[in-house]
Design a protein around this motif. Structure first.
Motif, PDB file in Angstrom:
ATOM      1  N   VAL A 174       0.835  -1.200   0.000  1.00  0.00           N
ATOM      2  CA  VAL A 174       0.000   0.000   0.000  1.00  0.00           C
ATOM      3  C   VAL A 174       0.871   1.252   0.000  1.00  0.00           C
ATOM      4  CG1 VAL A 174      -1.612   1.348   1.401  1.00  0.00           C
ATOM      5  CG2 VAL A 174      -2.026  -1.077   1.018  1.00  0.00           C
ATOM      6  N   MET A 175       1.930   1.267   0.813  1.00  0.00           N
ATOM      7  CA  MET A 175       2.820   2.428   0.833  1.00  0.00           C
ATOM      8  C   MET A 175       3.490   2.630  -0.522  1.00  0.00           C
ATOM      9  SD  MET A 175       4.699   2.239   4.556  1.00  0.00           S
ATOM     10  CE  MET A 175       5.671   3.690   4.184  1.00  0.00           C
TER      11      MET A 175
ATOM     12  N   THR B 118       0.942   3.939  -2.953  1.00  0.00           N
ATOM     13  CA  THR B 118       0.638   5.326  -2.631  1.00  0.00           C
ATOM     14  C   THR B 118       1.741   6.240  -3.123  1.00  0.00           C
ATOM     15  OG1 THR B 118      -0.581   4.621  -0.640  1.00  0.00           O
ATOM     16  CG2 THR B 118       0.083   6.924  -0.769  1.00  0.00           C
ATOM     17  N   ARG B 119       2.974   5.787  -2.968  1.00  0.00           N
ATOM     18  CA  ARG B 119       4.102   6.580  -3.444  1.00  0.00           C
ATOM     19  C   ARG B 119       4.047   6.761  -4.959  1.00  0.00           C
ATOM     20  NH1 ARG B 119       6.750  10.417  -0.892  1.00  0.00           N
ATOM     21  NH2 ARG B 119       8.477  11.054  -2.215  1.00  0.00           N
TER      22      ARG B 119
ATOM     23  N   LEU C 180      -2.627   4.597  -5.367  1.00  0.00           N
ATOM     24  CA  LEU C 180      -3.556   4.564  -4.245  1.00  0.00           C
ATOM     25  C   LEU C 180      -3.390   5.820  -3.405  1.00  0.00           C
ATOM     26  CD1 LEU C 180      -3.336   0.874  -2.919  1.00  0.00           C
ATOM     27  CD2 LEU C 180      -5.165   1.891  -4.287  1.00  0.00           C
ATOM     28  N   ASN C 181      -4.431   6.123  -2.626  1.00  0.00           N
ATOM     29  CA  ASN C 181      -4.355   7.172  -1.613  1.00  0.00           C
ATOM     30  C   ASN C 181      -5.325   6.797  -0.491  1.00  0.00           C
ATOM     31  OD1 ASN C 181      -7.057   8.251  -2.269  1.00  0.00           O
ATOM     32  ND2 ASN C 181      -6.089   9.030  -4.136  1.00  0.00           N
ATOM     33  N   PRO C 182      -5.220   7.451   0.671  1.00  0.00           N
ATOM     34  CA  PRO C 182      -6.077   7.051   1.802  1.00  0.00           C
ATOM     35  C   PRO C 182      -7.569   7.214   1.525  1.00  0.00           C
ATOM     36  CG  PRO C 182      -4.854   9.069   2.277  1.00  0.00           C
ATOM     37  CD  PRO C 182      -4.255   8.489   1.051  1.00  0.00           C
TER      38      PRO C 182
ATOM     39  N   LEU D  22      -8.646   4.094  -0.344  1.00  0.00           N
ATOM     40  CA  LEU D  22      -8.648   2.959   0.577  1.00  0.00           C
ATOM     41  C   LEU D  22      -9.831   3.027   1.525  1.00  0.00           C
ATOM     42  CD1 LEU D  22      -4.834   2.821   1.401  1.00  0.00           C
ATOM     43  CD2 LEU D  22      -6.126   1.203   0.008  1.00  0.00           C
TER      44      LEU D  22
ATOM     45  N   SER E 153      -2.476  -0.162   7.192  1.00  0.00           N
ATOM     46  CA  SER E 153      -2.070   0.201   5.836  1.00  0.00           C
ATOM     47  C   SER E 153      -2.672   1.546   5.432  1.00  0.00           C
ATOM     48  CB  SER E 153      -2.495  -0.891   4.850  1.00  0.00           C
ATOM     49  OG  SER E 153      -1.945  -2.139   5.197  1.00  0.00           O
TER      50      SER E 153
ATOM     51  N   SER F 166      -0.645   4.892   4.479  1.00  0.00           N
ATOM     52  CA  SER F 166      -0.927   5.575   3.218  1.00  0.00           C
ATOM     53  C   SER F 166      -1.207   7.053   3.459  1.00  0.00           C
ATOM     54  CB  SER F 166      -2.115   4.914   2.518  1.00  0.00           C
ATOM     55  OG  SER F 166      -2.453   5.598   1.327  1.00  0.00           O
ATOM     56  N   SER F 167      -1.917   7.374   4.529  1.00  0.00           N
ATOM     57  CA  SER F 167      -2.213   8.779   4.826  1.00  0.00           C
ATOM     58  C   SER F 167      -0.942   9.553   5.148  1.00  0.00           C
ATOM     59  CB  SER F 167      -3.205   8.875   5.993  1.00  0.00           C
ATOM     60  OG  SER F 167      -2.628   8.361   7.193  1.00  0.00           O
TER      61      SER F 167
ATOM     62  N   TYR G 129       0.780  10.124   1.844  1.00  0.00           N
ATOM     63  CA  TYR G 129       0.005  11.076   1.047  1.00  0.00           C
ATOM     64  C   TYR G 129       0.186  12.499   1.552  1.00  0.00           C
ATOM     65  CZ  TYR G 129      -3.996  13.063  -1.439  1.00  0.00           C
ATOM     66  OH  TYR G 129      -4.796  13.827  -2.239  1.00  0.00           O
TER      67      TYR G 129
END
Length: 258
Positions: free
Chosen positions: A172-173, A176-177, A181-183, A186, A226, A230-231, A234
């Motif tokens: 997830v990280m 997101t990077r 994905l982003n929080p 999710l 996760s 992610s937050s 982000y």
């Protein structure tokens, strides 16, 4: 054009070299793991999980098969940080300094989560499954004698998936990077993720509510962990974008006016 082609060739050469290093480490770890497989097998046979369960050999090649399974697992655990390190070295030239440092932290985190998932599967999930299966065997009057290849094969099938599942925060990280994905996404997918993780837990555990809950709750907490990670990633991305806009946004505007 030729310089660009040379750059591609150099990248492919470096990638091949790093893959060869990883394969060499894996082969060496596989050989060493073969010698450590025997003591590890004896240790697991003496564990309370297997206590009182006769484990027999049903085929001349069963012991060799089990040895190779343990050697492969040991080799994979030893090679994992080496493979991640070479992956980091391969992609690091295209990253900024803070991104290289952040990506480097993924290596110990991924190894820790993989081992934690294996331990969770072995000490939490596998005993419940074995107790349930042994009880079912005894209800029909059969003796719970297990072939050594079947016993440890069943063990690996139950334990290794949790090592993979526990990589969820790292994946997830990473996504997101990459801004895949982003929080917020999710959070919107939370219901579907909960349902999928619950199905996985119910599938891998005996059909009783206690076992389902004991496995489902950690998986749901893993998902929430996760989302939290992610937050963090982000928010850091938004901060970097704001700093870039403050430092270079005005300059680009002046250039456009000119």
């Amino acid at each position: 054009m030729n310089d660009q082609e040379m750059t591609v060739v150099e990248h492919l050469t470096e990638l091949r070299k790093r893959i060869m290093w990883v394969l060499a480490v894996f082969v060496a770890a596989l050989i060493v793991g073969f010698f450590f497989a025997g003591p590890l097998i004896e240790y697991l046979k003496q564990e309370p999980i297997a206590d009182g369960v006769p484990i027999i050999s049903l085929h001349p090649s069963d012991v060799l098969r089990v040895y190779m399974q343990f050697a492969f697992l040991i080799g994979a655990v030893v090679t994992l940080p080496v493979a991640l390190y070479h992956l980091w070295r391969f992609v690091s030239p295209g990253l900024q300094e803070h991104e290289r440092r952040g990506a480097l932290y993924f290596i110990p985190a991924a190894c820790f989560l993989f081992i934690t998932g294996i331990l969770f599967g072995y000490y939490i999930v596998f005993p419940m499954i074995m107790q349930f299966m042994t009880g079912m065997t005894e209800t029909i009057g059969a003796d719970p004698n297990y072939g050594i290849a079947e016993y440890f094969g069943f063990l690996f099938n139950m334990v290794i998936p949790f090592g993979v599942l526990f990589q969820l925060p790292i994946i997830v990280m990473f996504l997101t990077r990459l801004r895949i994905l982003n929080p917020m996404r999710l959070a919107k997918a939370r219901r579907f993720a909960y349902f999928g993780l619950a199905v996985i837990a119910i599938t891998l555990t005996p059909p009783d509510i206690v076992s389902d809950v004991l496995v489902t709750i950690p998986l749901l907490l893993l998902y929430e962990f996760s989302v939290w990670l992610s937050s963090i990633v982000y928010r850091k991305q938004l901060q970097e974008e704001a700093e870039w806009e403050r430092d270079f946004g005005g300059f680009e505007t002046d250039e456009m006016v000119r």
